[in-house]
Design a protein around this motif. Structure first.
Motif, PDB file in Angstrom:
ATOM      1  N   ARG A  85       0.869  -1.164   0.000  1.00 30.08           N
ATOM      2  CA  ARG A  85       0.000   0.000   0.000  1.00 30.08           C
ATOM      3  C   ARG A  85       0.909   1.218   0.000  1.00 30.08           C
ATOM      4  O   ARG A  85       1.708   1.389   0.902  1.00 30.08           O
ATOM      5  N   CYS A  86       0.772   2.039  -1.016  1.00 29.06           N
ATOM      6  CA  CYS A  86       1.670   3.187  -1.113  1.00 29.06           C
ATOM      7  C   CYS A  86       1.183   4.322  -0.215  1.00 29.06           C
ATOM      8  O   CYS A  86      -0.023   4.573  -0.146  1.00 29.06           O
ATOM      9  N   HIS A  87       2.120   4.995   0.433  1.00 29.32           N
ATOM     10  CA  HIS A  87       1.703   6.067   1.354  1.00 29.32           C
ATOM     11  C   HIS A  87       1.179   7.296   0.606  1.00 29.32           C
ATOM     12  O   HIS A  87       0.606   8.180   1.208  1.00 29.32           O
ATOM     13  N   THR A  88       1.369   7.317  -0.711  1.00 35.90           N
ATOM     14  CA  THR A  88       0.900   8.461  -1.494  1.00 35.90           C
ATOM     15  C   THR A  88      -0.437   8.173  -2.191  1.00 35.90           C
ATOM     16  O   THR A  88      -0.920   9.000  -2.960  1.00 35.90           O
ATOM     17  N   THR A  89      -1.011   6.996  -1.924  1.00 37.81           N
ATOM     18  CA  THR A  89      -2.230   6.586  -2.638  1.00 37.81           C
ATOM     19  C   THR A  89      -3.350   7.608  -2.537  1.00 37.81           C
ATOM     20  O   THR A  89      -4.105   7.803  -3.487  1.00 37.81           O
ATOM     21  N   LEU A 108      -0.799  21.092 -11.475  1.00 39.53           N
ATOM     22  CA  LEU A 108       0.186  20.103 -11.917  1.00 39.53           C
ATOM     23  C   LEU A 108       1.520  20.307 -11.188  1.00 39.53           C
ATOM     24  O   LEU A 108       2.164  19.350 -10.735  1.00 39.53           O
ATOM     25  N   LEU A 109       1.912  21.560 -11.063  1.00 40.27           N
ATOM     26  CA  LEU A 109       3.137  21.868 -10.317  1.00 40.27           C
ATOM     27  C   LEU A 109       3.008  21.413  -8.867  1.00 40.27           C
ATOM     28  O   LEU A 109       3.922  20.807  -8.294  1.00 40.27           O
ATOM     29  N   LYS A 110       1.847  21.699  -8.284  1.00 42.76           N
ATOM     30  CA  LYS A 110       1.648  21.314  -6.891  1.00 42.76           C
ATOM     31  C   LYS A 110       1.595  19.802  -6.725  1.00 42.76           C
ATOM     32  O   LYS A 110       2.083  19.266  -5.736  1.00 42.76           O
ATOM     33  N   SER A 111       1.011  19.122  -7.717  1.00 41.63           N
ATOM     34  CA  SER A 111       0.974  17.654  -7.651  1.00 41.63           C
ATOM     35  C   SER A 111       2.398  17.107  -7.658  1.00 41.63           C
ATOM     36  O   SER A 111       2.746  16.236  -6.859  1.00 41.63           O
ATOM     37  N   ALA A 112       3.221  17.627  -8.577  1.00 43.67           N
ATOM     38  CA  ALA A 112       4.613  17.167  -8.650  1.00 43.67           C
ATOM     39  C   ALA A 112       5.316  17.434  -7.326  1.00 43.67           C
ATOM     40  O   ALA A 112       6.000  16.560  -6.776  1.00 43.67           O
ATOM     41  N   HIS A 113       5.089  18.616  -6.788  1.00 41.51           N
ATOM     42  CA  HIS A 113       5.762  18.969  -5.544  1.00 41.51           C
ATOM     43  C   HIS A 113       5.307  18.102  -4.383  1.00 41.51           C
ATOM     44  O   HIS A 113       6.113  17.646  -3.575  1.00 41.51           O
ATOM     45  N   MET A 114       3.997  17.840  -4.327  1.00 51.45           N
ATOM     46  CA  MET A 114       3.459  17.000  -3.247  1.00 51.45           C
ATOM     47  C   MET A 114       4.093  15.612  -3.254  1.00 51.45           C
ATOM     48  O   MET A 114       4.488  15.086  -2.218  1.00 51.45           O
ATOM     49  N   VAL A 115       4.180  15.035  -4.454  1.00 49.12           N
ATOM     50  CA  VAL A 115       4.729  13.686  -4.556  1.00 49.12           C
ATOM     51  C   VAL A 115       6.212  13.690  -4.158  1.00 49.12           C
ATOM     52  O   VAL A 115       6.663  12.858  -3.362  1.00 49.12           O
ATOM     53  N   LEU A 116       6.962  14.652  -4.687  1.00 47.80           N
ATOM     54  CA  LEU A 116       8.400  14.704  -4.392  1.00 47.80           C
ATOM     55  C   LEU A 116       8.639  14.901  -2.896  1.00 47.80           C
ATOM     56  O   LEU A 116       9.455  14.210  -2.276  1.00 47.80           O
ATOM     57  N   LYS A 117       7.883  15.818  -2.321  1.00 50.57           N
ATOM     58  CA  LYS A 117       8.058  16.103  -0.898  1.00 50.57           C
ATOM     59  C   LYS A 117       7.636  14.907  -0.043  1.00 50.57           C
ATOM     60  O   LYS A 117       8.259  14.614   0.981  1.00 50.57           O
ATOM     61  N   ILE A 200       9.812   0.358  -3.156  1.00 54.28           N
ATOM     62  CA  ILE A 200      10.471   0.774  -4.399  1.00 54.28           C
ATOM     63  C   ILE A 200       9.478   0.748  -5.558  1.00 54.28           C
ATOM     64  O   ILE A 200       9.532   1.588  -6.456  1.00 54.28           O
ATOM     65  N   SER A 201       8.549  -0.202  -5.510  1.00 49.93           N
ATOM     66  CA  SER A 201       7.537  -0.243  -6.565  1.00 49.93           C
ATOM     67  C   SER A 201       6.633   1.000  -6.494  1.00 49.93           C
ATOM     68  O   SER A 201       6.261   1.566  -7.526  1.00 49.93           O
ATOM     69  N   CYS A 202       6.303   1.448  -5.281  1.00 53.56           N
ATOM     70  CA  CYS A 202       5.531   2.701  -5.127  1.00 53.56           C
ATOM     71  C   CYS A 202       6.339   3.882  -5.651  1.00 53.56           C
ATOM     72  O   CYS A 202       5.820   4.752  -6.367  1.00 53.56           O
ATOM     73  N   LEU A 203       7.613   3.914  -5.295  1.00 54.82           N
ATOM     74  CA  LEU A 203       8.491   5.006  -5.730  1.00 54.82           C
ATOM     75  C   LEU A 203       8.565   5.045  -7.255  1.00 54.82           C
ATOM     76  O   LEU A 203       8.521   6.112  -7.871  1.00 54.82           O
ATOM     77  N   ASP A 204       8.649   3.866  -7.848  1.00 56.91           N
ATOM     78  CA  ASP A 204       8.713   3.745  -9.299  1.00 56.91           C
ATOM     79  C   ASP A 204       7.465   4.366  -9.947  1.00 56.91           C
ATOM     80  O   ASP A 204       7.566   5.183 -10.863  1.00 56.91           O
ATOM     81  N   ASN A 205       6.291   3.987  -9.435  1.00 55.97           N
ATOM     82  CA  ASN A 205       5.042   4.554  -9.973  1.00 55.97           C
ATOM     83  C   ASN A 205       4.991   6.063  -9.801  1.00 55.97           C
ATOM     84  O   ASN A 205       4.598   6.789 -10.716  1.00 55.97           O
ATOM     85  N   ASP A 206       5.375   6.525  -8.631  1.00 54.09           N
ATOM     86  CA  ASP A 206       5.278   7.965  -8.354  1.00 54.09           C
ATOM     87  C   ASP A 206       6.268   8.764  -9.195  1.00 54.09           C
ATOM     88  O   ASP A 206       5.953   9.856  -9.658  1.00 54.09           O
TER      89      ASP A 206
END
Ligand SMILES: *[C@@H]1O[C@H](CO)[C@@H](O)[C@H](O)[C@H]1NC(C)=O
Length: 227
Positions: A85-89, A108-117, A200-206
């Motif tokens: 279960r990915c913590h970013t789901t 879109l910028l905020k989505s990218a930032h949210m995921v990276l952070k 790592i699989s979650c990280l890959d998707n994100d």
């Protein structure tokens, strides 16, 4: 032919028109990030860099994932997705390129930032703890370290683009909680390997998503063809 909004194709057309209009505005503003009263980097260059870096990160994460999967292929239940279960789901972010193309650049910028952070703390944990696995290849450890540094750097880049472009850029943003998983400290080596694999699989998707977002942005801002 008369266009009716009850036809799905008309909705798509409408979305595209709205979308082009949004992007036209973005691309027509002369951007320049200022430091010490000097223009040190144009925003176009920042988008170019963010797109290129996120693409490279996404490739490197995929390589790490494949390497991990091959190395631990014999671990029972390794690919059992029901355990992951990915913590970013729960993040409200675009799922794919089509959705990204129809998302306002600010979102879109905020989505990218949210995921990276959202990956900052987990990656710290990952890098610190993955070396405790028996027989972990050095190449995986060094990739993980490199990915962590690069993700931090893109996160900062995207953050400065947001602060430069969006009026409410520094508003409070919510990031999904990450609590260091007890499974990492498990005495059961196979269970730990499965946890790392899931992570790592979650990280890959994100990272694939961030790659898409930042390259859709780059494509529109740099007014490239076939975005
Ligand atoms: C991405 O990778 C390519 C190919 O290895 C490289 O030429 C480029 O400089 C990298 N981009 C960034 C921003 O690191």
């Amino acid at each position: 032919m008369q266009l009716s909004l009850t036809q799905p194709s008309s909705w798509i057309l409408l979305l595209l028109v709205t979308n082009l209009f949004l992007w036209k505005n973005v691309a027509s503003v002369p951007f320049c990030a200022m430091r010490n009263v000097r223009c040190f980097m144009f925003l176009e260059d920042m988008f170019d860099l963010a797109g290129s870096m996120s693409h490279n990160i996404s490739i490197e994460v995929s390589e790490m994932f494949t390497e991990f999967e091959k190395h631990y292929a014999k671990v029972p239940g390794l690919k059992d997705k029901s355990l992951t279960r990915c913590h970013t789901t729960s993040l409200p972010i675009p799922e794919n390129k089509e959705q990204a193309k129809h998302t306002h650049y600010g979102a879109l910028l905020k989505s990218a930032h949210m995921v990276l952070k959202a990956w900052k703390s987990p990656l710290n944990d990952l890098v610190r703890q993955i070396s405790t696995l028996k027989n972990i290849p050095d190449t995986i450890i060094s990739k993980a370290t490199d990915i962590k540094l690069k993700i931090n750097s893109v996160e900062q880049g995207v953050n400065s683009i947001i602060n430069r472009m969006l009026q409410n850029g520094d508003e409070e943003r919510n990031y999904p909680a990450w609590s260091s998983l007890p499974i990492f400290k498990s005495n059961d080596e196979d269970a730990s390997i499965r946890s790392f694999y899931g992570m790592i699989s979650c990280l890959d998707n994100d990272c694939k998503k961030v790659d898409i977002y930042l390259n859709v942005l780059k494509c529109y801002v740099l007014q490239m063809d076939n975005c």
